[in-house]
Write an enzyme that holds these catalytic residues in place. Structure first.
Site, mmCIF file in Angstrom:
data_model
loop_
_atom_site.group_PDB
_atom_site.id
_atom_site.type_symbol
_atom_site.label_atom_id
_atom_site.label_comp_id
_atom_site.label_asym_id
_atom_site.label_seq_id
_atom_site.Cartn_x
_atom_site.Cartn_y
_atom_site.Cartn_z
ATOM 1 N N HIS A 66 8.842 -48.582 -0.609
ATOM 2 C CA HIS A 66 8.682 -49.791 -1.703
ATOM 3 C C HIS A 66 9.362 -50.277 -2.442
ATOM 4 O O HIS A 66 9.433 -51.316 -3.117
ATOM 5 C CB HIS A 66 7.684 -48.829 -2.766
ATOM 6 C CG HIS A 66 8.262 -48.209 -3.656
ATOM 7 N ND1 HIS A 66 8.226 -46.750 -3.400
ATOM 8 C CD2 HIS A 66 8.916 -48.574 -4.743
ATOM 9 C CE1 HIS A 66 8.792 -46.301 -4.421
ATOM 10 N NE2 HIS A 66 9.223 -47.008 -5.218
ATOM 11 N N ASP A 96 6.971 -43.354 2.726
ATOM 12 C CA ASP A 96 7.670 -44.256 1.567
ATOM 13 C C ASP A 96 9.210 -44.125 2.012
ATOM 14 O O ASP A 96 9.616 -44.271 0.895
ATOM 15 C CB ASP A 96 7.192 -43.925 0.566
ATOM 16 C CG ASP A 96 7.587 -45.006 -0.772
ATOM 17 O OD1 ASP A 96 7.711 -46.095 -0.170
ATOM 18 O OD2 ASP A 96 7.738 -44.711 -1.640
ATOM 19 N N GLY A 171 13.385 -48.209 -11.375
ATOM 20 C CA GLY A 171 14.723 -48.526 -10.781
ATOM 21 C C GLY A 171 15.422 -47.163 -10.114
ATOM 22 O O GLY A 171 16.394 -47.246 -9.490
ATOM 23 N N ASN A 172 14.838 -45.846 -10.502
ATOM 24 C CA ASN A 172 15.294 -44.729 -9.923
ATOM 25 C C ASN A 172 14.786 -44.719 -8.466
ATOM 26 O O ASN A 172 15.416 -43.658 -7.657
ATOM 27 C CB ASN A 172 14.902 -43.506 -10.591
ATOM 28 C CG ASN A 172 15.838 -43.046 -11.871
ATOM 29 O OD1 ASN A 172 15.703 -43.307 -13.047
ATOM 30 N ND2 ASN A 172 17.161 -42.796 -11.307
ATOM 31 N N SER A 173 13.844 -45.227 -8.236
ATOM 32 C CA SER A 173 13.267 -44.960 -6.753
ATOM 33 C C SER A 173 14.176 -45.269 -5.672
ATOM 34 O O SER A 173 14.946 -46.204 -5.861
ATOM 35 C CB SER A 173 11.969 -46.142 -6.496
ATOM 36 O OG SER A 173 10.909 -45.889 -7.404
ATOM 37 N N GLY A 229 -3.470 -30.151 15.924
ATOM 38 C CA GLY A 229 -5.158 -30.384 16.508
ATOM 39 C C GLY A 229 -5.979 -29.701 15.839
ATOM 40 O O GLY A 229 -6.725 -28.952 16.489
#
Length: 319
Positions: A66, A96, A171-173, A229
């Site tokens: 992101h 992500d 902003g830490n992402s 499965g």
């Protein structure tokens, strides 16, 4: 008293500022004296900001998908202010994560730690660029493991986050969650907040998941996912009573899928998965985290509880 200076010094040089640039159309209205009202388009550059972690001396950088989104140009800025245009090697929406490559050598980088061994209550540091403030370090503890907060909103999304109270903000992402040795235990991904700013808890993708996803992108150009499965459900007191079970934790098998890996063993419906290769399984998030580390064709040892007895089954995972 715990000293965070070594971990901070080690990780600061390996955490980068990522600027994702995209051109967006912006329409403006005008009035022409002969033709009347009209519109014209003026493409405008928009810049999103986040963090990333250098994981090799030759310029591989991991971040969140992101943070990248649909960027047309990705700029990576090192802690010493050197700037590089990055190549996007691949992304994985189900976790992500994204892998970048910059043309640089002999870079400071972080070493992956075993996220399975990290314990609740252990000190950790979050390193990143919140609010465009470069090279920010915050400290906290591991508040919980294997957290699912339904943020990915995908059918095959893998959520088994490390929860921490180290301050994480926009902003830490994509930045680093490190232990007191300065080794990478997770990639900071999300906060849980009504305001969008830090209110107590942040969430990081465990390093064991990150390492497997990144290796897949590097080696295969895509993520190789393995499956047992089965259809499953978490065991709680209500489920225990309904199915007349002996356990109040673990993951209940509600269906064995024909042709899947589990169907080729003696595993049955109403078996409760209690461990995978020795790692305890208490929730669906636990199970997803452990299986996400394997590829189709890998063998695992699955321990199940059946009528109060523990049985072991070796099975080959499939895609």
């Amino acid at each position: 008293q715990t000293d965070f200076t070594y971990a901070a010094e080690k990780s600061l040089e390996a955490v980068v500022h990522i600027k994702s640039k995209i051109m967006e159309d912006e329409y403006y209205r005008y009035y022409h004296p002969f033709f009347g009202q009209g519109y014209y388009n003026q493409p405008t550059e928009k810049v999103a900001s986040g963090s990333g972690v250098i994981i090799s001396e030759d310029g591989y950088v991991v971040t969140n998908k992101h943070v990248i989104n649909e960027a047309e140009e990705i700029e990576v800025v090192l802690n010493d202010k050197r700037s590089y245009t990055a190549e996007l090697l691949g992304t994985d929406p189900n976790t992500d994560l994204a892998l970048l490559k910059i043309n640089a050598q002999t870079l400071e980088h972080l070493t992956f730690s075993d996220s399975d061994s990290i314990k609740v209550g252990e000190w950790v540091l979050a390193v990143g660029n919140p609010f465009n403030l470069n090279s920010t370090v915050t400290a906290g503890i591991v508040s919980a493991k294997a957290r699912s907060i339904n943020i990915l909103n995908r059918r095959n999304g893998i959520e088994s986050f490390i929860q921490t109270d180290a301050a994480i903000n926009p902003g830490n992402s994509g930045g680093a969650l490190v232990n007191t040795n300065g080794d990478l235990v997770g990639i900071n991904t999300a906060i849980q907040s009504n305001t969008g700013s830090y209110t107590g808890y942040g969430f990081a993708i465990p390093s064991n998941i990150v390492q497997k996803i990144i290796n897949d992108i590097k080696n295969f150009g895509e993520v190789k996912r393995a499956f047992i499965g089965i259809q499953i459900m978490e065991v709680n007191d209500e489920i225990k009573k309904y199915y007349s079970l002996n356990e109040t934790s673990g993951v209940l098998i509600t269906k064995i899928i024909d042709g899947g890996a589990a169907s080729k063993t003696e595993m049955r419906e109403k078996d409760i998965i209690v461990s995978i290769d020795g790692e305890k399984i208490e929730t669906i998030a636990n199970l997803h985290e452990q299986i996400s580390k394997y590829r189709p064709g890998d063998n695992i040892l699955c321990e199940i509880s059946r009528n109060g007895k523990i049985l072991s089954f070796k099975l080959e995972l499939e895609n």
